[in-house]
Design a protein around this motif. Structure first.
Motif, PDB file in Angstrom:
ATOM      1  N   ALA A  31       0.833  -1.207   0.000  1.00 15.36           N
ATOM      2  CA  ALA A  31       0.000   0.000   0.000  1.00 15.36           C
ATOM      3  C   ALA A  31       0.867   1.256   0.000  1.00 15.36           C
ATOM      4  O   ALA A  31       0.572   2.222  -0.713  1.00 15.36           O
ATOM      5  N   PHE A  32       1.939   1.255   0.797  1.00 15.15           N
ATOM      6  CA  PHE A  32       2.845   2.398   0.807  1.00 15.15           C
ATOM      7  C   PHE A  32       3.586   2.515  -0.519  1.00 15.15           C
ATOM      8  O   PHE A  32       3.770   3.612  -1.056  1.00 15.15           O
ATOM      9  N   GLU A  33       4.015   1.369  -1.052  1.00 15.73           N
ATOM     10  CA  GLU A  33       4.770   1.373  -2.305  1.00 15.73           C
ATOM     11  C   GLU A  33       3.921   1.866  -3.476  1.00 15.73           C
ATOM     12  O   GLU A  33       4.420   2.545  -4.382  1.00 15.73           O
ATOM     13  N   ASN A  34       2.625   1.556  -3.440  1.00 19.34           N
ATOM     14  CA  ASN A  34       1.723   1.963  -4.522  1.00 19.34           C
ATOM     15  C   ASN A  34       1.178   3.381  -4.336  1.00 19.34           C
ATOM     16  O   ASN A  34       0.369   3.848  -5.146  1.00 19.34           O
ATOM     17  N   GLY A  35       1.581   4.040  -3.247  1.00 18.65           N
ATOM     18  CA  GLY A  35       1.141   5.411  -3.029  1.00 18.65           C
ATOM     19  C   GLY A  35      -0.291   5.528  -2.576  1.00 18.65           C
ATOM     20  O   GLY A  35      -0.945   6.560  -2.819  1.00 18.65           O
ATOM     21  N   ASN A  36      -0.804   4.516  -1.872  1.00 24.25           N
ATOM     22  CA  ASN A  36      -2.201   4.512  -1.436  1.00 24.25           C
ATOM     23  C   ASN A  36      -2.391   4.991   0.000  1.00 24.25           C
ATOM     24  O   ASN A  36      -3.501   4.950   0.522  1.00 24.25           O
ATOM     25  N   VAL A  37      -1.317   5.441   0.649  1.00 29.35           N
ATOM     26  CA  VAL A  37      -1.402   5.831   2.056  1.00 29.35           C
ATOM     27  C   VAL A  37      -1.065   7.316   2.185  1.00 29.35           C
ATOM     28  O   VAL A  37      -0.084   7.801   1.609  1.00 29.35           O
ATOM     29  N   PHE A  38      -1.889   8.013   2.971  1.00 27.64           N
ATOM     30  CA  PHE A  38      -1.709   9.451   3.154  1.00 27.64           C
ATOM     31  C   PHE A  38      -1.687   9.768   4.655  1.00 27.64           C
ATOM     32  O   PHE A  38      -2.175   8.999   5.480  1.00 27.64           O
ATOM     33  N   ALA A  39      -1.125  10.930   4.980  1.00 31.41           N
ATOM     34  CA  ALA A  39      -1.062  11.365   6.382  1.00 31.41           C
ATOM     35  C   ALA A  39      -0.960  12.875   6.426  1.00 31.41           C
ATOM     36  O   ALA A  39      -0.758  13.546   5.408  1.00 31.41           O
ATOM     37  N   ARG A  40      -1.122  13.410   7.617  1.00 29.04           N
ATOM     38  CA  ARG A  40      -0.877  14.832   7.847  1.00 29.04           C
ATOM     39  C   ARG A  40       0.001  14.975   9.083  1.00 29.04           C
ATOM     40  O   ARG A  40      -0.107  14.196  10.028  1.00 29.04           O
ATOM     41  N   GLU A  41       0.915  15.943   9.047  1.00 26.56           N
ATOM     42  CA  GLU A  41       1.858  16.108  10.152  1.00 26.56           C
ATOM     43  C   GLU A  41       1.177  16.624  11.405  1.00 26.56           C
ATOM     44  O   GLU A  41       1.504  16.245  12.516  1.00 26.56           O
ATOM     45  N   ARG A  42       0.183  17.516  11.232  1.00 23.36           N
ATOM     46  CA  ARG A  42      -0.530  18.089  12.369  1.00 23.36           C
ATOM     47  C   ARG A  42      -2.005  18.175  12.032  1.00 23.36           C
ATOM     48  O   ARG A  42      -2.379  18.199  10.845  1.00 23.36           O
ATOM     49  N   PRO A  43      -2.878  18.237  13.026  1.00 28.40           N
ATOM     50  CA  PRO A  43      -4.313  18.388  12.748  1.00 28.40           C
ATOM     51  C   PRO A  43      -4.584  19.649  11.937  1.00 28.40           C
ATOM     52  O   PRO A  43      -3.899  20.662  12.060  1.00 28.40           O
ATOM     53  N   ASN A  44      -5.598  19.546  11.075  1.00 27.07           N
ATOM     54  CA  ASN A  44      -6.048  20.677  10.251  1.00 27.07           C
ATOM     55  C   ASN A  44      -5.009  21.131   9.233  1.00 27.07           C
ATOM     56  O   ASN A  44      -5.047  22.276   8.762  1.00 27.07           O
ATOM     57  N   THR A  45      -4.049  20.271   8.911  1.00 27.72           N
ATOM     58  CA  THR A  45      -3.102  20.568   7.834  1.00 27.72           C
ATOM     59  C   THR A  45      -3.395  19.626   6.667  1.00 27.72           C
ATOM     60  O   THR A  45      -3.985  18.558   6.857  1.00 27.72           O
ATOM     61  N   PRO A  46      -3.006  20.000   5.439  1.00 28.52           N
ATOM     62  CA  PRO A  46      -3.300  19.164   4.266  1.00 28.52           C
ATOM     63  C   PRO A  46      -2.631  17.789   4.363  1.00 28.52           C
ATOM     64  O   PRO A  46      -1.550  17.643   4.937  1.00 28.52           O
ATOM     65  N   THR A  47      -3.289  16.789   3.790  1.00 27.73           N
ATOM     66  CA  THR A  47      -2.704  15.455   3.737  1.00 27.73           C
ATOM     67  C   THR A  47      -1.679  15.380   2.609  1.00 27.73           C
ATOM     68  O   THR A  47      -1.731  16.149   1.648  1.00 27.73           O
ATOM     69  N   PHE A  48      -0.759  14.444   2.738  1.00 25.79           N
ATOM     70  CA  PHE A  48       0.246  14.234   1.692  1.00 25.79           C
ATOM     71  C   PHE A  48       0.508  12.741   1.567  1.00 25.79           C
ATOM     72  O   PHE A  48       0.253  11.959   2.487  1.00 25.79           O
ATOM     73  N   GLN A  49       1.009  12.371   0.415  1.00 29.83           N
ATOM     74  CA  GLN A  49       1.235  10.958   0.095  1.00 29.83           C
ATOM     75  C   GLN A  49       2.499  10.452   0.784  1.00 29.83           C
ATOM     76  O   GLN A  49       3.528  11.128   0.799  1.00 29.83           O
ATOM     77  N   LEU A  50       2.390   9.259   1.382  1.00 30.22           N
ATOM     78  CA  LEU A  50       3.536   8.665   2.055  1.00 30.22           C
ATOM     79  C   LEU A  50       4.317   7.755   1.119  1.00 30.22           C
ATOM     80  O   LEU A  50       3.751   7.149   0.202  1.00 30.22           O
ATOM     81  N   LYS A  51       5.611   7.629   1.397  1.00 36.31           N
ATOM     82  CA  LYS A  51       6.491   6.771   0.608  1.00 36.31           C
ATOM     83  C   LYS A  51       6.737   5.452   1.346  1.00 36.31           C
ATOM     84  O   LYS A  51       6.419   5.318   2.523  1.00 36.31           O
ATOM     85  N   LYS A  52       7.324   4.516   0.640  1.00 37.94           N
ATOM     86  CA  LYS A  52       7.558   3.194   1.221  1.00 37.94           C
ATOM     87  C   LYS A  52       8.418   3.276   2.481  1.00 37.94           C
ATOM     88  O   LYS A  52       8.163   2.573   3.462  1.00 37.94           O
ATOM     89  N   GLN A  53       9.421   4.155   2.465  1.00 40.95           N
ATOM     90  CA  GLN A  53      10.309   4.265   3.619  1.00 40.95           C
ATOM     91  C   GLN A  53       9.646   4.918   4.826  1.00 40.95           C
ATOM     92  O   GLN A  53      10.213   4.919   5.936  1.00 40.95           O
ATOM     93  N   ASP A  54       8.439   5.480   4.644  1.00 41.60           N
ATOM     94  CA  ASP A  54       7.715   6.083   5.766  1.00 41.60           C
ATOM     95  C   ASP A  54       7.014   5.037   6.634  1.00 41.60           C
ATOM     96  O   ASP A  54       6.593   5.339   7.748  1.00 41.60           O
ATOM     97  N   TYR A  55       6.866   3.820   6.122  1.00 46.30           N
ATOM     98  CA  TYR A  55       6.195   2.758   6.874  1.00 46.30           C
ATOM     99  C   TYR A  55       7.146   2.233   7.945  1.00 46.30           C
ATOM    100  O   TYR A  55       8.242   1.762   7.647  1.00 46.30           O
ATOM    101  N   PHE A  56       6.721   2.299   9.221  1.00 42.21           N
ATOM    102  CA  PHE A  56       7.575   1.849  10.315  1.00 42.21           C
ATOM    103  C   PHE A  56       7.444   0.352  10.551  1.00 42.21           C
ATOM    104  O   PHE A  56       8.438  -0.337  10.759  1.00 42.21           O
ATOM    105  N   GLY A  57       6.213  -0.166  10.562  1.00 42.00           N
ATOM    106  CA  GLY A  57       6.047  -1.595  10.782  1.00 42.00           C
ATOM    107  C   GLY A  57       4.906  -1.920  11.714  1.00 42.00           C
ATOM    108  O   GLY A  57       3.953  -1.152  11.862  1.00 42.00           O
ATOM    109  N   LEU A  58       5.000  -3.070  12.382  1.00 40.48           N
ATOM    110  CA  LEU A  58       3.951  -3.533  13.277  1.00 40.48           C
ATOM    111  C   LEU A  58       3.990  -2.756  14.592  1.00 40.48           C
ATOM    112  O   LEU A  58       5.027  -2.216  14.990  1.00 40.48           O
ATOM    113  N   TYR A  59       2.846  -2.727  15.243  1.00 37.01           N
ATOM    114  CA  TYR A  59       2.731  -2.009  16.502  1.00 37.01           C
ATOM    115  C   TYR A  59       3.502  -2.717  17.619  1.00 37.01           C
ATOM    116  O   TYR A  59       3.680  -3.935  17.606  1.00 37.01           O
TER     117      TYR A  59
END
Length: 694
Positions: free
Chosen positions: A564-592
């Motif tokens: 999902a990260f590799e295909n560009g299907n995951v988005f996030a925002r750094e702070r509340p009420n800020t625009p979302t942006f696309q995450l990259k594969k290296q942004d995925y940390f892993g299991l909880y």
């Protein structure tokens, strides 16, 4: 400020050790007599007696001496100090073990080779196990289902209790510590000629502790428990021997859910273990083993007026007979095989029936040394089951000794974890919130009932998807290791591991309810892996001084999430009420709840002329994520993380008149606590200890 303080203690400790060692080398340039460092003996890895140093599997031993000198009293405390192991709390307050990044439900816990039960929520609470009568703890990492079947997908931890000693001997230990902690244990051994007997008693209690002062609840409520263990051995002859063990455990704890709801929880556990062994000749030996155990837990909550608010109960029974035999045709080859049967039942709240699991099994293993440098282990186990697909679990391991100092070892094995009773038969509806959780086998009968009551708005998953079976979780575990012994006093070990789990059992929404809530059930979906490396070293420059340490690098990830990260299907925002942006594969940390880095350092020092020993032990866990905080359902580097932390423990012990000892120590020297995320670390614990031997 905390980091500066932490480093100060570490530097001070290393300075103290270095200074003590330099002083010793000035006084005694060389030990007058060399002590033979015999190889540790381990039985868990192959179910036969093996030298740990020659084993082709990743394994380690925690000795009785280390347990005694560290003044540890519960199993979870000592396991936390080992490389690649960390105990994590569950929602019920228990502590389970995480091994090579795998959840506690994937590690089999044994006592004297037979399993503990009582995983009410998938976790077996290690805090209920005292170390007062432990001879050694054996840890085998990597899939071990080829010998032990289900629950050994990630590894095995075997607690070996003390053997009965000749003559009449015993000891009494008492430890008093912070938070009203009291631990009293006593052991008596008697053996003469053919008959041996021993009895062990432990009483442990605590006032509990509170990490959050903003409410009326305690993090851990007051409790008290006791353990009784009796053993009998009888040697009919030099060839035929009988072993009988009975163990009983009880715990009572306050149960406070709110200022209006209060009650108690009670746990009762017992087991009986019988083993009859017979040696026919130098080549053949057989064992008959019978084991039965029951785990019962119940709790209740009452309203302020004394009326009953809720009741729950849990009653699990396991019966296991097993016959096994060993065959040693010569000094280079050995075979072990076994045939057994598991009968398991569970009666608990929120079950519509009392399920029964019946699973016969058989296993065979070959352990050969074709040359002086090469050792090969090949084995497999077949488990049949009345509720899920049968499993064949093979395993292979090899060790090659390049020279007297360097050895290479590798192992690959298949492990599996059977669906538990809860995942198959749970039938629970939360009366307050309104959601429902159904076991896989319950869906086809429970959903029509909910539909007839008008509770189902629509189905998101058709009932027909639940007409099959829920598959066991399975894994391929690979370990590649290097052992380098620079000398008998300095050793290094490096192990690379990868565990790939298929058919991971997860929850999903299968229906929407008319009250706006959902119906959840279990299904096979995820594919996850844990991989990394472990490094261990031990240095004993003199017989008085020992230092050991370890480090684990861990990557634990979901393969679907990676895509999902590799295909560009995951988005996030750094702070509340800020625009979302696309995450990259290296942004995925892993299991909880997995840390990328974990490390430990332990220093032990003896002063024989003073009959004194002391040690300082430190562990470090790097940051980890507990939940998704930016709304994309994944753990990425923009989520909130629990900060990394260090725990440092100190202990000192002195013996008087050979049979009397006093101990003092401080656990969690830096007084680390995390009131929001970590419920199993109470804070600084100061204690004193008294030992009497007779």
């Amino acid at each position: 400020m905390i980091l500066n303080k932490k480093y100060f203690y570490i530097y001070f400790s290393l300075f103290f050790v270095s200074y003590s060692f330099s002083q010793e080398t000035h006084v005694i340039t060389k030990d007058s007599t060399k002590t033979e460092h015999l190889d540790d003996i381990i039985v868990t890895a192959t179910r036969t007696i093996r030298q740990l140093s020659s084993l082709p599997l990743p394994a380690q031993i925690i000795s009785k001496e280390d347990i005694k000198q560290s003044n540890t009293i519960r199993l979870n405390d000592i396991l936390n100090e080992q490389t690649g192991l960390i105990t994590v709390p569950d929602f019920g307050g228990g502590e389970g073990i995480q091994l090579q990044g795998l959840d506690s439900q994937y590690t089999l816990i044994l006592i004297d080779g037979v399993p503990l039960i009582g995983r009410s929520a998938g976790t077996l609470d290690l805090g209920r196990i005292t170390v007062g009568n432990i001879k050694q703890i054996e840890i085998v990492k990597g899939a071990s289902s080829s010998l032990y079947g289900s629950d050994a997908l990630g590894g095995v931890i075997n607690i070996i209790t003390e053997t009965i000693k000749k003559g009449f001997k015993g000891h009494v230990n008492y430890r008093l510590g912070s938070f009203g902690n009291h631990d009293l244990s006593s052991t008596i051994h008697y053996k003469k000629q053919k008959l041996g007997m021993s009895a062990f008693f432990n009483r442990y209690s605590s006032d509990g502790y509170d990490l959050n002062k903003s409410d009326d609840l305690k993090t851990v409520d007051p409790f008290g428990n006791y353990t009784l263990n009796a053993k009998i051995t009888y040697d009919f002859s030099g060839a035929t021997k009988l072993f009988i063990s009975n163990k009983y455990y009880n715990q009572n704890q306050d149960y406070v859910a709110s200022s209006e709801l209060k009650g108690e929880s009670d746990i009762n556990e017992w087991n009986t273990h019988l083993k009859l062994s017979h040696t026919y000749n130098k080549k053949w030996r057989s064992y008959f083993e019978f084991y039965t155990t029951q785990y019962k837990a119940k709790d209740y909550l009452d309203n302020e007026d004394g009326t009953r608010f809720s009741d729950s109960y849990y009653n699990q029974l396991l019966i296991r007979p097993e016959i096994r035999a060993t065959y040693n045709p010569n000094d280079k080859n050995a075979f072990i095989g076994g045939l057994g049967f598991n009968h398991e039942s569970l009666n608990r709240t929120y079950f519509s029936l009392k399920p029964v699991f019946n699973s016969p099994y058989l296993y065979l293993q070959y352990d050969g040394t074709p040359t002086k440098r090469l050792n090969i282990i090949l084995g497999a186990r077949f488990d049949n089951h009345n509720k899920y697909k049968s499993q064949l679990s093979p395993k292979a391991a090899i060790r090659y000794k390049l020279n007297d100092k360097l050895s290479l070892k590798s192992s690959i094995g298949y492990g599996f974890k059977a669906p538990d009773f809860r995942q198959l038969y749970f039938d629970f509806s939360n009366t307050t919130v309104g959601y429902t959780v159904l076991g896989y086998n319950t869906v086809t009968t429970a959903i029509p009932v909910l539909q007839s009551q008008g509770q189902i708005a629509n189905m998101t998953i058709p009932i027909s998807d639940f007409e099959g079976t829920l598959n066991p979780e399975n894994s391929i575990g690979i370990n590649l290791g290097i052992d380098y012994n620079l000398s008998s006093r300095l050793k290094f070990g490096l192990n690379f591991f990868r565990n790939k789990i298929n058919d991971l059992i997860d929850t999903r929404v299968i229906a929407n309810k008319t009250n706006g809530q959902n119906v959840f059930s279990y299904y096979n979906v995820n594919k996850v892996y844990t991989q990394g490396l472990e490094f261990n070293t031990a240095w004993r420059p003199t017989n008085r001084f020992k230092i050991s340490g370890g480090y684990q690098l861990l990557f634990a990830k979901d393969t679907d999430a990676e895509k999902a990260f590799e295909n560009g299907n995951v988005f996030a925002r750094e702070r509340p009420n800020t625009p979302t942006f696309q995450l990259k594969k290296q942004d995925y940390f892993g299991l909880y709840n997995r840390s990328r880095h974990m490390a430990n350092l332990k220093v032990f020092y003896k002063i024989p002329k003073w009959h004194l020993d002391t040690n300082i032990r430190g562990t470090y866990r790097s940051e980890y994520g507990m939940l998704d905080t930016n709304g994309n359902t994944y753990l990425d580097k923009y989520d909130d993380f629990v900060n990394g932390y260090s725990i440092i423990d100190f202990a000192i012990n002195k013996t008087f008149y050979k049979n009397y000892g006093l101990g003092f120590g401080i656990d969690n020297l830096l007084n680390f606590t995390d009131t929001q995320n970590i419920s199993n670390i109470a804070g600084r614990i100061i204690y004193g200890k008294l030992n009497i031997h007779f």
